[in-house]
Design a protein around this motif. Structure first.
Motif, mmCIF file in Angstrom:
data_model
loop_
_atom_site.group_PDB
_atom_site.id
_atom_site.type_symbol
_atom_site.label_atom_id
_atom_site.label_comp_id
_atom_site.label_asym_id
_atom_site.label_seq_id
_atom_site.Cartn_x
_atom_site.Cartn_y
_atom_site.Cartn_z
ATOM 1 N N GLU A 168 1.000 -1.204 0.145
ATOM 2 C CA GLU A 168 0.141 0.083 -0.052
ATOM 3 C C GLU A 168 0.835 1.371 -0.039
ATOM 4 O OE1 GLU A 168 -3.324 0.461 -0.339
ATOM 5 O OE2 GLU A 168 -3.533 -1.711 -0.412
ATOM 6 N N ASN A 208 -0.243 5.132 -0.669
ATOM 7 C CA ASN A 208 -0.852 5.342 0.501
ATOM 8 C C ASN A 208 -0.089 6.328 1.578
ATOM 9 O OD1 ASN A 208 -1.882 5.001 3.235
ATOM 10 N ND2 ASN A 208 -3.618 3.828 2.526
ATOM 11 N N TYR A 242 0.784 4.982 5.293
ATOM 12 C CA TYR A 242 1.580 3.917 5.474
ATOM 13 C C TYR A 242 2.746 4.592 4.998
ATOM 14 C CZ TYR A 242 -2.364 0.969 5.985
ATOM 15 O OH TYR A 242 -3.634 0.452 6.401
#
Length: 181
Positions: A51, A56, A59
């Motif tokens: 991710e 993302n 993250y």
């Protein structure tokens, strides 16, 4: 003790050699982590790294706080990601920050169980892995038949890979559940 067939299946599902799987199972078992929990942890780390690689922001920031860039995550297998995470957590000086970062990556329960092991860093985990050999509890690779490596962790973004992987139904559901398929 796990059967050779089960060791081979679990190792395959985690993208590990059977030797590495047995070593990590021994090391994590010293901290109360069972095989299913270890699978969950490796799946969680792999999913979050994937991710982060897809952009993302949450993250990316979590890994950045550990001193790990998205470029460093790219192309790593679950074992390498686990070792990288252990080393980064071991080098995080503030205990509160360390626990918060471990919890955000592994989940609270897994962070509590594996936290003490991960705080040993890569060298500490390597020592535990060697201890398993000294105790004679690691079966040789030759004693455990290898499967065709049809399941590759780098393909986990594709739900059909999980569906078609040479895994037991229980393993397939566990991997698919961790990856949200």
């Amino acid at each position: 003790a796990e059967s050779t067939k089960e060791i081979e299946r679990q190792a395959q599902a985690l993208g590990l050699t059977t030797t590495a799987y047995q070593e990590l199972l021994y090391a994590s078992g010293k901290y109360g982590v069972e095989a299913g929990d270890l699978m969950d942890v490796f799946g969680q780390i792999t999913q979050l790294a994937s991710e982060a690689g897809r952009g993302n922001v949450a993250y990316i920031e979590t890994f950045k706080q550990l001193g790990i860039s998205v470029d460093q995550l790219a192309g790593k297998n679950p074992e390498q990601l686990f070792t990288m995470l252990a080393e980064a957590l071991a080098q995080t000086e503030d205990a509160t920050t360390r626990l918060a970062l471990a919890s955000s990556i592994l989940g609270e329960d897994s962070a509590k169980k594996l936290g003490p092991m991960l705080m040993k860093g890569a060298a500490g985990i390597a020592e535990l892995r060697q201890e398993a050999h000294r105790l004679g509890i690691i079966m040789d690779e030759e004693a455990i038949p290898e499967r065709d490596p049809a399941f590759r962790w780098e393909d986990v973004g594709d739900p059909t890979t999980v569906r078609d992987a040479p895994l037991t139904e229980e393993e397939r559901r566990a991997v698919a559940g961790v990856l949200g398929f």
